[in-house]
Write an enzyme that holds these catalytic residues in place. Structure first.
Site, mmCIF file in Angstrom:
data_model
loop_
_atom_site.group_PDB
_atom_site.id
_atom_site.type_symbol
_atom_site.label_atom_id
_atom_site.label_comp_id
_atom_site.label_asym_id
_atom_site.label_seq_id
_atom_site.Cartn_x
_atom_site.Cartn_y
_atom_site.Cartn_z
ATOM 1 N N ASP A 1 0.818 -1.208 0.000
ATOM 2 C CA ASP A 1 0.000 0.000 0.000
ATOM 3 C C ASP A 1 0.858 1.267 0.000
ATOM 4 O O ASP A 1 1.902 1.320 0.662
ATOM 5 C CB ASP A 1 -0.900 -0.009 1.238
ATOM 6 C CG ASP A 1 -1.736 1.245 1.373
ATOM 7 O OD1 ASP A 1 -2.606 1.456 0.504
ATOM 8 O OD2 ASP A 1 -1.519 2.015 2.320
ATOM 9 N N GLU B 1 1.308 -0.459 -5.066
ATOM 10 C CA GLU B 1 0.359 0.596 -5.403
ATOM 11 C C GLU B 1 1.136 1.896 -5.610
ATOM 12 O O GLU B 1 1.637 2.495 -4.661
ATOM 13 C CB GLU B 1 -0.672 0.800 -4.290
ATOM 14 C CG GLU B 1 -1.705 1.854 -4.647
ATOM 15 C CD GLU B 1 -2.392 2.478 -3.451
ATOM 16 O OE1 GLU B 1 -3.528 2.954 -3.608
ATOM 17 O OE2 GLU B 1 -1.793 2.501 -2.349
#
Length: 573
Positions: free
Chosen positions: A213, A281
């Site tokens: 993330d 990401e």
């Protein structure tokens, strides 16, 4: 062609699967509290077998105060009781693997919750405190033009200052998201070791991969210089877009940390024979910058180019071709492509592009080369729910925007409960109140109903996912054919015989050629799709109806209605 292939221990398993993102809060509630849980996922594992999905990615399930729905972690080594227990997670892994389904976890290395014990300890102003430098602390400044006392002008991705004062420590701490999510100091070797140990903890529980993330935010320039203004006319001084983030994103050290993650994963593979998948990401429009992450131990960075598709400005064959070609051209040598249409941060595909285009775009996603990422419910063409009144908003990003602007950025609408049946709450929960409302269309738009319909969003998705198992779709090339504003079409093939005019009697399945043709426009279009000896084809998929399927058609004059897609197997003369 519909045979389900076993993944086994193949190192390249991640290249050929559909990765289905589950937002656990919204998938299935088995406890009656209105929030989804791990047992709900276990109960529906056979649904993925039915869909021909071979990997699931779970949004965060760690212990968390849930300010940002799990992206604010208070304990990385346990499951939040909302979702179940560590035992439930181990059951999920076991049951998924029995069905040849891989499980990918969301990992959050940039920040924790303020309720994490590391942060609580770090707040103690003690020179001998081993947690003192686990986070990024700075003294404030005075008499500056930006927020009073702030160390510099950095802004949070959730808008407003990226610094918050801590009374105990008598310093500011950095947070690139909410004030409840302090950024870790990843220049501290002790913090890096903690993260590596946590990853090993989950590797020991047999997870198959990690989605990293907010990876571009991991490091910040050590000089803590003010960031320059972006000069965007529509950006207010407290909005993230007001600045050019030259000192807080994509710093070179992030690649060194990812390499350390890969070293850990490689050591695990040497011990167990199991390859660990890593996707990062990198939410950036800078394709060149995104490509760098392929050299850092990541198998891929999410390719978000197709998330720009919108009925207002980008639904054209020419635009889609340009985005696909750009991604394939910028891929480093030997690296693998991927495509994403939706996720938990953006409006659902059927809402963004129009419900009538949902099937066409799923056909596109699943017939392109590379790994496909699907957000839960997209196979049903689920729609965004209506915005909640501000006092009922769940999304912290929207809350930060305030009652006047929250509707501009709320992510709640795309996170509503999964629609399983026409029962109460769409079969998601027995609770009187679910954490977000169920979309009112659930009475007809649900798994149970669509399974029974010959032509439904669900059965179209299932069929194209089965076609995707063909060797040519898994490893073949793509060559664009008829493309204009209304039409997008391309051949999928292995290449060797694609431009050959002679028929080869020894051709096998891998020599077959497929044509995918779709009308992304608003008018009926008729074109000649014939090419050299490719003059006719066998219809494998028609999103419009069951007519034509399993029949042969001439390619010299093919009519496509708006939002219609065909998948054809070329018949050689």
């Amino acid at each position: 062609m519909s045979k389900r292939l076993k993944i086994g221990s193949n190192k390249d398993w991640w290249k050929h699967v559909i990765v289905y993102q589950i937002y656990p809060r919204s998938f299935q509630d088995t406890t009656g509290n209105g929030i989804g849980d791990l047992q709900g996922i276990i109960n529906h594992l056979d649904y993925f077998v039915f869909l021909n999905v071979e990997a699931i990615w779970l949004s965060p399930i760690y212990c968390s105060p849930m300010i940002d729905h799990g992206y604010d972690v208070s304990n990385y080594r346990d499951i939040d009781p909302l979702f179940g227990s560590l035992h439930d997670f181990e059951d999920l892994i076991h049951e998924a693997h029995k069905r040849d389904i891989k499980v990918i976890m969301d990992f959050i290395p940039n920040h924790t919750s303020t309720q994490h014990q590391w942060f609580i300890n770090s707040c103690k102003d003690d020179s001998g405190n081993p947690y003192r430098d686990y986070y990024i602390w700075k003294d404030g400044k005075v008499d500056e033009e930006y927020a009073p006392g702030q160390p510099n002008n950095w802004l949070s991705a959730f808008n407003g200052p990226a610094w918050t004062w801590n009374e105990d420590r008598q310093q500011f701490y950095l947070h690139q998201f909410t004030a409840h999510q302090p950024d870790l100091n990843l220049r501290n070797p002790s913090v890096v070791k903690e993260l590596l140990d946590i990853l090993q903890f989950w590797l020991d529980r047999d997870v198959d991969g990690f989605r990293m993330d907010a990876i571009m935010h991991l490091f910040k320039d050590e000089r803590f210089l003010d960031e320059p203004r972006s000069n965007k006319s529509d950006a207010s001084p407290d909005s993230y877009d007001y600045l050019e983030h030259v000192y807080t994103v994509n710093q070179p050290e992030v690649h060194d940390l990812l390499q350390q993650f890969r070293v850990l994963f490689n050591a695990h593979e040497q011990r167990t024979g199991k390859y660990i998948f890593m996707v990062t990401e990198v939410f950036s429009s800078d394709s060149v910058e995104c490509a760098k992450y392929y050299h850092s131990g990541s198998d891929m960075s999410f390719n978000f180019s197709l998330t720009s598709l919108h009925k207002k400005n980008a639904l054209s064959g020419s635009y889609i071709r340009k985005e696909i070609e750009l991604h394939l051209q910028l891929l480093p040598e030997g690296k693998w492509p991927n495509f994403v249409l939706g996720n938990h941060d953006i409006s659902r595909v059927a809402t963004r592009t129009g419900l009538q285009y949902a099937d066409l775009l799923n056909v596109l996603l699943l017939t392109l080369p590379g790994t496909a990422f699907t957000y839960y419910g997209e196979e049903l063409a689920m729609l965004d729910i209506e915005l909640l009144p501000y006092e009922h908003v769940q999304d912290p990003f929207a809350k930060n925007l305030g009652p006047e602007k929250f509707m501009l950025g709320s992510r709640d609408p795309c996170r509503a409960p999964m629609q399983w049946s026409d029962d109460v709450n769409a079969g998601f929960s027995s609770s009187k109140h679910t954490w977000l409302p169920v979309h009112p269309s659930y009475k007809c738009r649900n798994v149970q109903a669509q399974k029974k319909q010959e032509i439904s969003h669900l059965n179209i998705y299932k069929r194209i996912a089965a076609i995707r198992q063909h060797e040519v779709f898994k490893n073949g090339l793509i060559t664009f054919h008829v493309v204009n504003e209304n039409i997008l079409s391309f051949f999928r093939h292995k290449g060797e015989l694609f431009n050959s005019f002679a028929r080869n009697d020894d051709e096998d399945e891998s020599d077959e050629v497929f044509l995918v043709a779709m009308n992304v426009g608003f008018e009926i279009s008729t074109y000649n799709y014939a090419k050299d000896r490719y003059k006719s084809a066998f219809v494998l998929m028609n999103t419009e109806s069951s007519q034509m399927v399993n029949t042969s058609i001439s390619l010299q004059s093919v009519l496509l209605k708006p939002a219609q897609a065909l998948v054809l197997k070329i018949l050689l003369d």
